[in-house]
Scaffold this active site. Sequence first.
Site, PDB file in Angstrom:
ATOM      1  N   LYS A  22     -89.675 -85.098  -4.430  1.00  0.00           N
ATOM      2  CA  LYS A  22     -90.638 -84.019  -4.177  1.00  0.00           C
ATOM      3  C   LYS A  22     -91.609 -84.404  -3.062  1.00  0.00           C
ATOM      4  O   LYS A  22     -91.852 -83.629  -2.143  1.00  0.00           O
ATOM      5  CB  LYS A  22     -91.411 -83.686  -5.459  1.00  0.00           C
ATOM      6  CG  LYS A  22     -92.356 -82.501  -5.305  1.00  0.00           C
ATOM      7  CD  LYS A  22     -93.136 -82.243  -6.579  1.00  0.00           C
ATOM      8  CE  LYS A  22     -94.282 -83.227  -6.702  1.00  0.00           C
ATOM      9  NZ  LYS A  22     -95.190 -82.918  -7.808  1.00  0.00           N
TER      10      LYS A  22
ATOM     11  N   ASP B 265     -92.293 -78.244  -7.490  1.00  0.00           N
ATOM     12  CA  ASP B 265     -93.224 -78.800  -8.473  1.00  0.00           C
ATOM     13  C   ASP B 265     -93.268 -77.866  -9.679  1.00  0.00           C
ATOM     14  O   ASP B 265     -92.449 -76.951  -9.803  1.00  0.00           O
ATOM     15  CB  ASP B 265     -94.611 -78.985  -7.851  1.00  0.00           C
ATOM     16  CG  ASP B 265     -95.305 -77.652  -7.565  1.00  0.00           C
ATOM     17  OD1 ASP B 265     -94.635 -76.585  -7.634  1.00  0.00           O
ATOM     18  OD2 ASP B 265     -96.521 -77.668  -7.291  1.00  0.00           O
TER      19      ASP B 265
END
Length: 213
Positions: A120, A138
């Site tokens: 991420k 997320d």
Amino acid sequence: MNKEKRRLILERLRENNPNPQTELNWSTPFELLIAVLLSAQATDVSVNKATDKLYPVANTPQGLLDLGVDGVKEYIKTIGLFNSKAENVIKTCKILLEQHGGEVPEDRAALEALPGVGRKTANVVLNTAFGWPTIAVDTHIFRVANRTKLAMGKNVDQVEEKLLKVVPKEFKLDVHHWLILHGRYTCVARKPRCGSCIIEDLCEFKEKVYPEN
């Protein structure tokens, strides 16, 4: 959800925010990398408060290394998990200096090899600092993608894979920011603000929430 409806959703999000930006404060790829590393399980607001004091003092790998773990902790102690994050910041700075000439590498594998940096974080840096069409998923994006049925998946990797597949090329650079901001301010976790949502009529969430009259 069909591709026509997906395109309409993305067109509306683009019209509403043609040039979306991260809410983290940064001016160099290194500042962004450290801010994203610090933002795990913390709000962008709390990270900005810390880095607004830290970066004028030290905003390079060598500068942070000179502060040391304890010095970094003093600036980030208001952020969750600050002990382990300070350790990761210092380790990351060492690797950047030793292996990358003090620069943030524009390379996924090299980024993911840095302590505290996962897929991420690498996606955010590649997208925001270097303009790659990556999509960092997320909790906000995971929720919005599944709730609207824009791109459904059982985990963040599945949602990322689906988004990369179904989002047309022209929207890929900005879709991460649109969805995270939508999840942060409109499609919130407990009580989504469906009454003020610009894609409410296109969203396929069956349990829409509206303010009482």
